[in-house]
Design an enzyme around this catalytic site. Structure first.
Site, PDB file in Angstrom:
ATOM      1  N   SER A  83       0.824  -1.200   0.000  1.00  0.00           N
ATOM      2  CA  SER A  83       0.000   0.000   0.000  1.00  0.00           C
ATOM      3  C   SER A  83       0.864   1.258   0.000  1.00  0.00           C
ATOM      4  CB  SER A  83      -0.907   0.004   1.232  1.00  0.00           C
ATOM      5  OG  SER A  83      -0.119   0.092   2.404  1.00  0.00           O
ATOM      6  N   ALA A  84       0.263   2.364  -0.385  1.00  0.00           N
ATOM      7  CA  ALA A  84       0.982   3.638  -0.430  1.00  0.00           C
ATOM      8  C   ALA A  84       1.505   4.036   0.950  1.00  0.00           C
ATOM      9  CB  ALA A  84       0.071   4.723  -0.991  1.00  0.00           C
ATOM     10  N   CYS A  85       0.763   3.687   1.997  1.00  0.00           N
ATOM     11  CA  CYS A  85       1.194   4.080   3.344  1.00  0.00           C
ATOM     12  C   CYS A  85       2.425   3.292   3.805  1.00  0.00           C
ATOM     13  CB  CYS A  85       0.056   3.943   4.352  1.00  0.00           C
ATOM     14  SG  CYS A  85      -0.559   2.274   4.545  1.00  0.00           S
ATOM     15  N   GLN A  86       2.775   2.233   3.083  1.00  0.00           N
ATOM     16  CA  GLN A  86       3.955   1.446   3.428  1.00  0.00           C
ATOM     17  C   GLN A  86       5.083   1.638   2.412  1.00  0.00           C
ATOM     18  OE1 GLN A  86       4.546  -0.389   6.147  1.00  0.00           O
ATOM     19  NE2 GLN A  86       2.572   0.143   6.998  1.00  0.00           N
ATOM     20  N   ALA A  87       4.964   2.637   1.543  1.00  0.00           N
ATOM     21  CA  ALA A  87       5.987   2.888   0.519  1.00  0.00           C
ATOM     22  C   ALA A  87       7.341   3.105   1.176  1.00  0.00           C
ATOM     23  CB  ALA A  87       5.599   4.093  -0.321  1.00  0.00           C
TER      24      ALA A  87
END
Length: 154
Positions: A83-87
């Site tokens: 996910s984007a929050c874990q980039a």
């Protein structure tokens, strides 16, 4: 604004069916190349009610997601391992781990998203990029500025 909303809602189901066809071609093509590739979550060809029509989340056993990203990035394909929050976090997806996926398998996760500009040519180019020998050049696949899915830039 009302006209735009009306247009989108009138085409919503047809668009979802088109995206599901592309997603299914991507998944089936990837699994034909490597029968060990698994789909994360529910997937049944043609269904876009229990899985987002434009989402293909694959796990490639024995591969590191970051290695897959580098290979596909070299071919111009934009994708993600989570996910984007874990980039930028070099750890397997906490969601996959919570689903019971072993850490080694979760490390081989790859998220591909299709959108309104995606075509079958894009899917074919992605699959071709996965088949090519590492040092063989391929035609670039690029996102148009502001695009949220991969496509060939012409």
């Amino acid at each position: 604004m009302a006209a735009a909303v009306r247009h989108v809602t009138q085409r919503q189901e047809a668009h979802a069916q088109e995206l599901a066809q592309l997603r299914d071609a991507l998944i089936v093509g990837a699994q034909r190349q490597d029968s060990t590739i698994e789909v994360s979550g529910y997937w049944h060809p043609g269904d876009f009610t229990r899985r987002l029509a434009g989402n293909a989340h694959l796990r490639v056993p024995g591969c590191e997601g970051d290695s897959l990203l580098y290979l596909l990035d070299a071919a111009g394909v934009e994708c993600s391992t989570g996910s984007a929050c874990q980039a930028g976090v070099p750890q397997p997806s906490h969601v996959l781990l919570a689903m019971g996926v072993p850490e080694a398998d979760a490390r081989g996760a790859l998220r591909l998203t299709l959108g309104h500009t995606s075509t079958m040519s894009d899917v074919e180019a992605l699959l071709a990029a996965c088949l090519r020998p590492p040092n063989e050049p391929v035609a670039p696949i690029r996102c148009r500025p502001g695009a949220t899915s991969f496509e060939i830039e012409e």
